[in-house]
Enzyme design. Structure first.
Site, mmCIF file in Angstrom:
data_model
loop_
_atom_site.group_PDB
_atom_site.id
_atom_site.type_symbol
_atom_site.label_atom_id
_atom_site.label_comp_id
_atom_site.label_asym_id
_atom_site.label_seq_id
_atom_site.Cartn_x
_atom_site.Cartn_y
_atom_site.Cartn_z
ATOM 1 N N ARG A 49 35.495 4.426 -1.066
ATOM 2 C CA ARG A 49 35.594 3.415 -0.009
ATOM 3 C C ARG A 49 36.407 3.890 1.196
ATOM 4 N NH1 ARG A 49 34.108 -1.495 -2.442
ATOM 5 N NH2 ARG A 49 34.926 -2.655 -0.684
ATOM 6 N N LYS A 52 31.930 5.663 1.546
ATOM 7 C CA LYS A 52 30.697 5.397 0.794
ATOM 8 C C LYS A 52 30.282 3.935 0.874
ATOM 9 C CE LYS A 52 27.492 6.843 -2.028
ATOM 10 N NZ LYS A 52 26.433 7.570 -1.336
ATOM 11 N N HIS A 98 8.085 12.122 25.912
ATOM 12 C CA HIS A 98 8.620 11.039 26.739
ATOM 13 C C HIS A 98 10.107 11.230 27.039
ATOM 14 C CE1 HIS A 98 4.835 8.987 26.443
ATOM 15 N NE2 HIS A 98 4.860 9.175 25.134
ATOM 16 N N CYS A 124 37.969 0.513 2.693
ATOM 17 C CA CYS A 124 39.233 0.587 1.959
ATOM 18 C C CYS A 124 39.038 0.031 0.537
ATOM 19 C CB CYS A 124 40.374 -0.207 2.596
ATOM 20 S SG CYS A 124 40.656 0.193 4.318
ATOM 21 N N GLU A 132 25.857 14.124 9.444
ATOM 22 C CA GLU A 132 27.006 13.536 8.754
ATOM 23 C C GLU A 132 27.773 14.525 7.892
ATOM 24 O OE1 GLU A 132 26.322 10.385 5.863
ATOM 25 O OE2 GLU A 132 24.349 11.198 5.431
ATOM 26 N N LYS A 166 21.325 13.188 7.778
ATOM 27 C CA LYS A 166 21.975 13.998 6.726
ATOM 28 C C LYS A 166 22.676 15.198 7.334
ATOM 29 C CE LYS A 166 21.919 11.897 4.110
ATOM 30 N NZ LYS A 166 21.505 10.693 3.466
ATOM 31 N N ASN A 211 41.848 -4.875 2.723
ATOM 32 C CA ASN A 211 40.558 -4.257 3.054
ATOM 33 C C ASN A 211 39.860 -5.219 4.001
ATOM 34 O OD1 ASN A 211 37.970 -3.159 3.037
ATOM 35 N ND2 ASN A 211 37.431 -4.090 1.069
ATOM 36 N N GLY A 212 39.455 -4.723 5.177
ATOM 37 C CA GLY A 212 38.745 -5.585 6.126
ATOM 38 C C GLY A 212 39.345 -5.493 7.511
ATOM 39 N N GLU A 218 16.074 10.587 8.874
ATOM 40 C CA GLU A 218 16.952 10.791 7.712
ATOM 41 C C GLU A 218 17.433 12.246 7.664
ATOM 42 O OE1 GLU A 218 18.641 9.245 5.708
ATOM 43 O OE2 GLU A 218 18.862 10.409 3.874
ATOM 44 N N TRP A 246 40.244 3.456 4.783
ATOM 45 C CA TRP A 246 39.302 3.923 5.796
ATOM 46 C C TRP A 246 39.780 3.257 7.079
ATOM 47 C CZ3 TRP A 246 35.595 1.733 9.126
ATOM 48 C CH2 TRP A 246 34.727 2.651 9.716
HETATM 49 C C1 F6R Z 1 24.092 8.170 4.795
HETATM 50 C C2 F6R Z 1 24.538 6.999 4.064
HETATM 51 C C3 F6R Z 1 24.755 5.743 4.818
HETATM 52 C C4 F6R Z 1 24.393 4.517 3.953
HETATM 53 C C5 F6R Z 1 24.735 3.217 4.693
HETATM 54 C C6 F6R Z 1 24.342 1.997 3.921
HETATM 55 O O1 F6R Z 1 23.904 9.263 3.953
HETATM 56 O O2 F6R Z 1 24.761 7.054 2.890
HETATM 57 O O3 F6R Z 1 24.044 5.729 6.016
HETATM 58 O O4 F6R Z 1 23.042 4.562 3.657
HETATM 59 O O5 F6R Z 1 26.126 3.194 4.937
HETATM 60 O O6 F6R Z 1 24.989 1.934 2.691
HETATM 61 P P1 F6R Z 1 24.454 1.044 1.517
HETATM 62 O O7 F6R Z 1 23.156 1.623 1.067
HETATM 63 O O8 F6R Z 1 25.514 1.124 0.462
HETATM 64 O O9 F6R Z 1 24.268 -0.340 2.053
#
Ligand code: F6R
Length: 607
Positions: A27, A602, A502, A2, A486, A483, A98-99, A479, A74
């Site tokens: 956020r 984000k 396995h 948030c 998500e 990607k 926020n929290g 990764e 969020w």
């Molecule tokens: C995936 C992604 C998340 C962040 C994770 C950590 O594409 O962006 O998995 O990598 O939330 O975020 P930071 O790097 O801001 O600590």
């Protein structure tokens, strides 16, 4: 997560609050709201979904008032609908949060027993009623807020306004960040300095446990016991420039394409290409004096750290422990006095990474962080920071921040190798030259977009996908899967190629795409054997390799994506691009919200 904003201004504040919220939408974007006070009356507008819905409401029914608070959500407690959207009201008080208030169930029960009626399912509403109860009992607003804050357990950044006071915002921080912005006869509050950048660059950051009374002529900051304290005012380096998409359809596409430039920029900060040397970066520890490096991060940043483990162990012979922040913080890991801790975070605000950092701080080990936001909490609480010079990353799925993290970590691993005497000056020169070629190869990788787009059309038809890799390609496989899931919502898993037999091999049939990341490196032949196992069971192999790998792999792959032959140390950086593009184009075909995928945010400031 948030984002929260508060403004005690000279003119109407609602449009300014919306402007600031636009910079905080990273956020969370489940709902948004603004409340203002005008002539002793508090009023709010709230809307489910993105900020644009709130903007429409405000256009239809504007809010007057020179003081107000705003929120972009969020969801944690309660579904993302308008009723649960902030600001929350109680009698004579409005609040944004926020929290997570961890003792909210207990407080809620207590308030219900006292006759309070809850309008929402949120944990935040308990704070509004707690303050209201203190007001009713006769406390002045500042005192009432203080008494309520003392009852709260958990993580919170709060902004509180009172209809009886046209010149007061009470702010409180315990966990999530809060920046106070100083203006001329006006004051601002925001989850970060970027939100406030159009208004001021004079910033005071609240520390954990701080709370503050903000008025037009300044701010008074208190500790939890109500003693006045001083916090320095700094000049924010953030830019008020609203980043735009340029000619790209999405921020993610733009950010993928920025990579050659930002990787080069980042590497140049750590490497002297002319001399063929790693730069003498100030470190809070000497790599030759430590016997262990402990890395902690979340999500994509954790996967960058997982790649780096191979580099530190190979080039510097330095053992590395790595864990996701949410596990590390509770593992009670015994930390050797000769170790150092490294944290990786794009935002620098991730709650679990920050908690891990604080655990290491309590154990007395030196702390360094790789961050993209130099003013973030993680940056400020570290002994040294290694910036990634990726620029603002707006797309929720991390792309350029990831490759820049890899660039920094590769440079650091070589530096560690030099300091520990495992990388000779000749090897250092060679490795620096290899790294200097990463931007050129990243540019070459981008040229594969037509082929990857066609392949993505097919991938968008599937429900599941597997990614395989060995060595540094193993975290990259994870990764790739992260990607894809998500942003396209296709279920995907990344495995170490050797682990397939396995268990996961049971999933292989003619419908299962298996994306194999296999540069022609020391592990290549082993990975080819694992591909044979997939092929023998009818799996549809998509091979991402290089010219030599394509020549040597005797597999009938459904599709082979061929990158140039690249030096081993830069393979994870270069191979990140095709996996990002594959996820991106697949999501575009699926028609998902690429830059703001569902349920995500984000910056993850809750645990
Ligand atoms: C995936 C992604 C998340 C962040 C994770 C950590 O594409 O962006 O998995 O990598 O939330 O975020 P930071 O790097 O801001 O600590």
């Amino acid at each position: 997560m948030c984002g929260i904003v508060g403004i005690v201004g000279r003119g109407p504040v609602a449009p300014l609050i919306v402007d600031a919220l636009k910079r905080l939408e990273y956020r969370g974007y489940d709902s948004a709201g603004v409340a203002t006070i005008d002539d002793g009356q508090m009023e709010r507008r709230r809307a489910e979904g993105k900020l644009v819905n709130l903007e429409k409401k405000l256009q239809a029914e504007p809010l007057a008032g020179r003081i107000g608070i705003g929120h972009t959500r969020w969801a944690t407690h309660g579904v993302p609908n308008e009723t649960n959207a902030h600001p929350h009201f109680s009698t004579d008080v409005a609040i944004v949060h926020n929290g997570i208030i961890e003792n909210f169930a207990e407080l809620r029960a207590e308030l219900i027993a006292d006759g309070y009626v809850f309008a929402s399912q949120t944990d935040t509403e308990v704070v509004a009623h707690l303050i209201s109860r203190e007001l009713k009992r006769g406390s002045e607003p500042v005192e009432a807020a203080h008494k309520a804050i003392r009852r709260l357990e958990g993580a919170f950044a709060l902004a509180i306004i009172f209809p009886s006071h046209d010149d007061l915002i009470v702010a409180a921080r315990n966990g999530p960040p809060l920046a106070v912005g100083h203006g001329d006869g006006e004051m601002f509050l925001g989850s970060d300095a970027v939100a406030l950048s159009p208004f001021t660059d004079a910033i005071t950051y609240l520390e954990d446990g701080d709370w503050a009374a903000i008025q037009r002529n300044g701010v008074t900051i208190y500790d939890i016991d109500g003693r006045e304290i001083e916090r320095p005012q700094t000049k924010a380096r953030s830019t008020s420039f609203m980043v735009d998409k340029g000619n790209h359809r999405h921020f993610m596409e733009k950010e993928i394409h920025e990579q050659p430039e930002v990787i080069g920029h980042t590497l140049a900060h750590y490497l002297d290409f002319v001399e063929g040397r790693t730069r003498d970066i100030p470190l809070p520890f000497d790599f030759s004096q430590i016997d262990r490096l402990s890395i902690s991060a979340c999500g994509t940043a954790f996967l960058a750290g997982s790649v780096a483990r191979y580099w530190f162990e190979r080039y510097a012979r330095l053992p590395v422990d790595i864990d996701v922040g949410s596990e590390f913080r509770y593992r009670e890991m015994p930390i050797s006095p000769n170790s150092a801790a490294l944290f990786i975070s794009q935002s620098g605000e991730t709650a679990d990474t920050l908690a891990s950092l604080r655990y290491c701080r309590s154990q007395g080990v030196p702390i360094a962080a790789v961050v993209n936001v130099p003013e973030s909490t993680i940056a400020r609480e570290s002994d040294a920071i290694f910036p990634t010079l990726a620029g603002p990353e707006i797309g929720v799925a991390s792309t350029k921040a990831f490759t820049c993290q890899l660039a920094v970590l590769a440079a650091l691993a070589v530096r560690a190798g030099v300091q520990r005497g495992h990388v000779s000056p000749e090897q250092e020169r060679e490795l620096v030259r290899f790294l200097s070629e990463a931007p050129r190869f990243a540019t070459a990788a981008l040229k594969l977009d037509d082929q990857i787009e066609k392949l993505a059309r097919e991938l968008s038809q599937v429900k599941h996908a597997l990614y395989l890799g060995r060595g540094t390609s193993f975290p990259l496989a994870m990764e790739g899967a992260l990607k894809l899931k998500e942003i396209s919502y296709i279920h995907a898993e990344g495995y170490a190629a050797g682990e397939l037999k396995h268990g996961p091999i049971a999933l292989i049939d003619e419908n299962m795409p298996v994306i194999v990341i296999a540069p022609h490196d020391r592990n290549f032949d082993k990975t080819v054997s694992n591909m044979q196992e997939v092929a023998a069971r009818g799996g549809r192999i998509i091979l991402i390799t290089d010219t030599e790998g394509a020549r040597r792999a005797t597999i009938n792959a459904m599709e082979t994506i061929i990158l140039p032959d690249v030096p081993e140390i830069i393979a994870p950086i270069v191979y990140a691009l095709p996996i990002q593009m594959l996820a991106y184009f697949t999501a575009v075909f699926m028609g998902t919200d690429v830059d703001q995928p569902r349920n995500l945010a984000k910056s993850v400031t809750v645990e």
